[in-house]
Motif scaffolding. Structure first.
Motif, mmCIF file in Angstrom:
data_model
loop_
_atom_site.group_PDB
_atom_site.id
_atom_site.type_symbol
_atom_site.label_atom_id
_atom_site.label_comp_id
_atom_site.label_asym_id
_atom_site.label_seq_id
_atom_site.Cartn_x
_atom_site.Cartn_y
_atom_site.Cartn_z
ATOM 1 N N VAL A 176 6.388 -13.540 -1.093
ATOM 2 C CA VAL A 176 7.670 -13.451 -0.649
ATOM 3 C C VAL A 176 7.994 -12.203 -0.358
ATOM 4 O O VAL A 176 8.414 -12.017 0.856
ATOM 5 N N ILE A 177 7.918 -11.114 -0.880
ATOM 6 C CA ILE A 177 8.126 -9.977 -0.347
ATOM 7 C C ILE A 177 7.083 -9.081 0.306
ATOM 8 O O ILE A 177 7.634 -7.787 0.769
ATOM 9 N N GLY A 178 5.926 -9.580 0.320
ATOM 10 C CA GLY A 178 4.885 -8.935 1.180
ATOM 11 C C GLY A 178 4.408 -7.595 0.225
ATOM 12 O O GLY A 178 4.620 -7.483 -1.008
ATOM 13 N N SER A 179 3.464 -7.090 0.906
ATOM 14 C CA SER A 179 2.755 -5.827 0.117
ATOM 15 C C SER A 179 3.538 -4.345 0.242
ATOM 16 O O SER A 179 3.212 -3.352 -0.669
ATOM 17 N N LYS A 180 4.254 -4.318 1.152
ATOM 18 C CA LYS A 180 4.841 -3.224 1.540
ATOM 19 C C LYS A 180 5.641 -2.487 0.523
ATOM 20 O O LYS A 180 5.865 -1.333 0.234
ATOM 21 N N PRO A 181 6.755 -3.415 -0.347
ATOM 22 C CA PRO A 181 7.475 -2.581 -1.350
ATOM 23 C C PRO A 181 6.585 -2.106 -2.337
ATOM 24 O O PRO A 181 7.270 -1.202 -3.220
ATOM 25 N N TYR A 182 5.421 -2.142 -2.330
ATOM 26 C CA TYR A 182 4.807 -1.582 -3.656
ATOM 27 C C TYR A 182 4.048 -0.188 -3.096
ATOM 28 O O TYR A 182 3.473 0.519 -3.913
ATOM 29 N N GLU A 183 4.377 0.157 -1.677
ATOM 30 C CA GLU A 183 3.764 1.617 -0.966
ATOM 31 C C GLU A 183 4.075 2.609 -1.647
ATOM 32 O O GLU A 183 3.323 3.458 -2.013
ATOM 33 N N PRO A 184 5.634 2.499 -2.339
ATOM 34 C CA PRO A 184 5.817 3.935 -2.963
ATOM 35 C C PRO A 184 5.196 4.216 -4.257
ATOM 36 O O PRO A 184 5.056 5.440 -4.602
ATOM 37 N N PHE A 185 4.536 3.185 -4.855
ATOM 38 C CA PHE A 185 3.872 3.362 -6.216
ATOM 39 C C PHE A 185 2.523 4.297 -5.719
ATOM 40 O O PHE A 185 2.217 4.857 -6.956
ATOM 41 N N ALA A 186 1.946 3.815 -4.752
ATOM 42 C CA ALA A 186 0.718 4.537 -4.386
ATOM 43 C C ALA A 186 1.178 5.809 -3.754
ATOM 44 O O ALA A 186 0.523 6.888 -4.112
ATOM 45 N N ASP A 187 2.218 5.667 -2.961
ATOM 46 C CA ASP A 187 2.427 7.180 -2.144
ATOM 47 C C ASP A 187 3.113 8.261 -3.038
ATOM 48 O O ASP A 187 2.857 9.320 -3.126
ATOM 49 N N ASP A 188 4.080 7.855 -3.694
ATOM 50 C CA ASP A 188 4.865 8.705 -4.445
ATOM 51 C C ASP A 188 4.465 9.036 -5.935
ATOM 52 O O ASP A 188 4.559 10.012 -6.647
ATOM 53 N N TYR A 189 3.898 7.797 -6.419
ATOM 54 C CA TYR A 189 3.475 8.245 -8.012
ATOM 55 C C TYR A 189 2.053 8.189 -8.122
ATOM 56 O O TYR A 189 1.349 8.309 -9.276
ATOM 57 N N GLY A 190 1.230 7.843 -7.108
ATOM 58 C CA GLY A 190 -0.197 8.189 -6.951
ATOM 59 C C GLY A 190 -0.836 6.917 -7.819
ATOM 60 O O GLY A 190 -1.950 7.183 -8.331
ATOM 61 N N LYS A 191 -0.292 5.868 -8.060
ATOM 62 C CA LYS A 191 -0.720 4.693 -8.766
ATOM 63 C C LYS A 191 -1.471 3.668 -7.647
ATOM 64 O O LYS A 191 -0.848 3.271 -6.894
ATOM 65 N N PRO A 192 -2.773 3.374 -7.781
ATOM 66 C CA PRO A 192 -3.437 2.221 -6.934
ATOM 67 C C PRO A 192 -2.568 1.074 -7.344
ATOM 68 O O PRO A 192 -2.191 0.667 -8.564
ATOM 69 N N VAL A 193 -2.342 0.035 -6.433
ATOM 70 C CA VAL A 193 -2.060 -1.320 -6.563
ATOM 71 C C VAL A 193 -2.736 -2.148 -5.851
ATOM 72 O O VAL A 193 -3.272 -2.106 -4.608
ATOM 73 N N VAL A 194 -3.390 -3.331 -6.602
ATOM 74 C CA VAL A 194 -4.291 -4.207 -6.125
ATOM 75 C C VAL A 194 -3.389 -5.644 -6.088
ATOM 76 O O VAL A 194 -3.515 -5.937 -7.216
ATOM 77 N N ILE A 195 -2.963 -6.172 -4.960
ATOM 78 C CA ILE A 195 -2.207 -7.578 -5.251
ATOM 79 C C ILE A 195 -3.296 -8.553 -5.416
ATOM 80 O O ILE A 195 -4.318 -8.663 -4.673
ATOM 81 N N ALA A 196 -3.164 -9.306 -6.341
ATOM 82 C CA ALA A 196 -4.196 -10.274 -6.746
ATOM 83 C C ALA A 196 -3.541 -11.821 -6.846
ATOM 84 O O ALA A 196 -2.474 -11.688 -7.543
ATOM 85 N N GLY A 197 -4.158 -12.833 -6.719
ATOM 86 C CA GLY A 197 -3.952 -14.043 -6.806
ATOM 87 C C GLY A 197 -4.085 -14.423 -8.285
ATOM 88 O O GLY A 197 -4.530 -13.639 -9.043
ATOM 89 N N PHE A 198 -3.532 -15.401 -8.911
ATOM 90 C CA PHE A 198 -3.738 -15.992 -10.122
ATOM 91 C C PHE A 198 -4.921 -16.595 -10.877
ATOM 92 O O PHE A 198 -4.929 -16.888 -11.730
#
Lengths: 349, 368
Positions: free
Chosen positions: B200-222
């Motif tokens: 629904v929200i796409g992967s874009k809203p997670y970009e601050p976690f990578a950019d600002d917090y320096g945390k990798p995010v990998v979106i995954a299926g269930f």
């Protein structure tokens, strides 16, 4: 010459008629319902005695008695109805004790307004199931409750059977090393009911597995393999039944996910509704636990019977003080297969 | 079964496991949080922890909609059903969440409240149509996945002039919760990002976690292989010192997400100033409420049921568990007073909750 006219009763209207309060009154209307419907359909010499109870011949062996109430909704479903289900369910409860089922009783709670046509369909299905199984319905009872106080029809059946000498099957008999066998696919009954209730349609319809298992069980007993316990995994499914046995015997179990078969439409429906087939009800399957040396012979005996063609060895009994039923997953990991928590599917049988 | 078995293949799982084992550096640990309850469930149900090396540890996040609902929110729903005589429609998971006074929606139902379990918002609308003389309230819970169907229902009710329908809105937002976790100082090396939420929200809203917090995010299926592949991708990012948003779930998730659904949600809902989460406390801009033009469908306003905060049971560690600071088995009442049959805390209710998942699938690990 007498002028009293011979008694005449207008036959029941099985096309448009409905149950009313008089059918449970104990009076003439009830007698008519019994004569024209129940006695006619179930017809056997014990029922024909017409007394308050059935007088039965002496039986050889220890007696087994089991009872089961049926409140399934919907009353008619793919593969069966509440009628045959109520016969199969109780026969199976008697048979998994290692007994030959001999007689059944049937008790009906009918709701005012219930169509006689539906009742006849149900009663005829019961009669047919009982005849096919060779287990007569020898006594019964009918009560009627006001509209809104029941849900069409509830049926309670009780069964009596005899266990031959030398057979002692019980949930507390299993021991480490024993093998766990399952007679076929799981989840068919529960998902047949649920998919019908929710109006879910799949490319292949899901058909209930309701069946009387005493024939299969007789073949298993004839194989001469030392059986510890037989049980039919109805409500709560395979997982719950195995937890019951593990608890009774004070053992653990290790199942193998890849050995447990699930029909594809059932798997799809479970996937869709977020249910685990391990917890979905079956009405024509059994679990057998036996000593390890007899497992292959027992498996062959099961597969030779039409109701056991897809039988498989699905796991083994372990020593485990915690009594965990565990499973090696198809991914190669391990998990607990716990008791069912809460209510997964109400009114499944 | 086609399109399912492919993602549960044991041989492929072993291959990925071997890669994770060989690529994870023995000298360090990898603390990875799966945000979603759906991932928690997959990890537990398929025994994925058994396939991971000891230094790769999964921390269960707060992404289980019923788990993050504070007691006061359930109390509100129970009050509506018991005191205002409404028909309260709810998803099944919410039925057993413990509320105040030893109640739950299920117990309130047993005591006579008209609580109905439904599968979709459409069912709730139908209940309202079928009972024009009764007030029908839908307990709208969930993350971004369940919000669009609620928006559809509200719009439909408005279009039909269905005056006896309203919603108790407890819809919450994933990125806000992730911010709260990171702001709370939990040690996390990376996130397995949400599956359905991200469709629904796409992967874009997670970009601050990578950019600002320096945390990798990998979106995954269930599916279990999705989760394992995501873990491998996270291990690689950590090893490379990268912090990016990567998408393992490309078969369903795009960077922009489902624009139509987003538009629908924006049309019907607006941000709440604050919302109280179980475990995370009051989090700013972390939940939704109906826009003023849909106020007629807001049960909180319609029935004047105010939210009253209620503290959690003192012994319950749900808060720390939801923040990833404690493991279920570290809670004193886990498995004794608190079980799936008699849950004290919300994490023990849904099969997606960290405690229920561990109790139902993983507790043999402590017996060794």
């Amino acid at each position: 010459m007498s002028t009293v006219k011979p008694a005449y009763t207008r036959p029941l209207d099985f096309k448009h008629g409905r149950i009313d309060m008089s059918h449970g009154s104990g009076g003439r209307a009830m007698a008519q319902l019994i004569t024209e419907l129940f006695a006619a359909a179930f017809d056997n010499p014990y029922l024909a005695q017409g007394n308050d109870g059935a007088l039965l011949p002496q039986a050889q062996g220890r007696l087994v008695m089991a009872t089961d109430s049926h409140v399934v909704s919907p009353l008619f479903f793919a593969g069966g109805d509440i009628g045959c289900l109520s016969v199969h369910g109780t026969i199976n409860d008697v048979a998994v004790m290692g007994a030959t089922p001999l007689y059944l009783s049937a008790s009906f709670i009918l709701e005012e307004g219930f169509p006689l046509a539906d009742l006849r369909r149900i009663v005829e299905s019961m009669a047919q199931a009982a005849r096919a199984a060779g287990v007569p319905i020898v006594t019964g009872d009918t009560k009627v409750v006001e509209q809104g106080k029941g849900d069409g029809v509830f049926i309670t059946t009780t069964g009596v059977g005899v266990v031959p000498d030398g057979i002692h099957l019980s949930g507390d008999q299993t021991r480490p090393g024993d093998r766990i066998l399952l007679s076929g696919t799981i989840g068919d009954h529960g998902m047949a009911i649920l998919s019908q209730r929710e109006g879910l349609t799949f490319s292949a319809p899901i058909v209930s597995d309701t069946a009387a298992l005493h024939g299969l069980i007789a073949a298993m007993l004839d194989s001469g393999v030392q059986l510890r316990v037989l049980r039919d995994p109805t409500r709560g499914g395979l997982a719950t039944t195995l937890n019951e046995i593990a608890g009774q015997s004070g053992v653990g179990m290790m199942l193998h996910e890849t050995a447990i078969k699930v029909n594809q439409p059932v798997e799809a429906a479970c996937e869709f509704l977020g249910l685990d087939p391990l917890y979905v009800a079956n009405e024509g399957k059994l679990i057998a636990i036996c000593a390890p040396e007899g497992a292959d012979r027992l498996l062959a005996a099961m597969r030779a019977h039409p109701l056991g063609r897809e039988a498989a060895i699905i796991g083994e009994v372990l020593a485990d003080a915690h009594g965990f039923v565990q499973m090696t997953t198809r991914l190669g990991g391990r998990r607990v297969v716990d008791w069912l928590a809460g209510e997964q599917l109400p009114r499944i049988c | 079964m086609k399109y399912v078995d492919e993602f549960r293949d044991g041989v492929l799982a072993k291959n990925i496991a071997a890669n994770i084992a060989s690529e994870a550096h023995a000298g360090r640990s990898y603390r990875l949080m799966e945000f979603c309850g759906g991932h928690t469930h997959a990890i537990s149900r398929y025994g994925i922890a058994d396939l991971l090396p000891a230094n790769v540890r999964m921390i269960h996040g707060p992404g289980c909609p019923v788990c993050v609902l504070p007691i006061g929110r359930i109390d509100q729903a129970i009050r509506l059903a018991r005191e205002q005589g409404v028909i309260l429609c709810t998803y099944a998971d919410t039925m057993r969440v413990p509320a105040s006074a030893n109640l739950s929606l299920m117990r309130a139902k047993a005591q006579g409240a008209d609580v109905r379990m439904i599968y979709s918002t459409q069912d709730a609308l139908q209940v309202a149509r079928d009972n024009p003389q009764r007030e029908v309230v839908f307990l709208a819970i969930g993350f971004e996945t369940t919000t669009p169907p609620t928006a559809v229902a509200v719009r439909q009710a408005a279009a039909e002039g269905l005056q006896n329908f309203s919603i108790l809105c407890d819809h919450v937002l994933t990125p806000a919760a992730m911010h709260a976790i990171l702001a709370g100082g939990v040690e996390i090396d990376g996130f397995v990002g949400p599956a359905h939420v991200s469709t629904v929200i796409g992967s874009k809203p997670y970009e601050p976690f990578a950019d600002d917090y320096g945390k990798p995010v990998v979106i995954a299926g269930f599916e279990p292989l999705d989760v394992m592949q995501a873990i491998l991708m996270l291990v690689r990012q950590v090893n490379d010192g990268r912090a990016e948003v990567e998408n393992e779930f490309t078969r369903a998730v795009t960077r922009e997400g489902n624009l139509k659904a987003q538009q629908l949600v924006a049309e019907v809902f607006e941000l709440r100033d604050r919302f109280e989460w179980r475990g995370l406390g009051s989090v700013p801009h972390s939940a939704l409420k109906l826009r003023p033009q849909f106020a007629a469908f807001d049960a909180e306003q319609k029935f004047m049921v105010e939210y009253v905060a209620v503290p959690d049971n003192k012994a319950c560690e749900c808060a720390a568990i939801l923040r990833g600071q404690k493991r279920p088995q570290e809670c004193k009442i886990f498995g004794t007073v608190c079980t799936p049959d008699n849950p004290v805390g919300s994490c023990m209710v849904s099969s997606e909750g960290a405690c229920a998942a561990h109790y139902s699938y993983g507790r043999f690990r402590e017996s060794a």
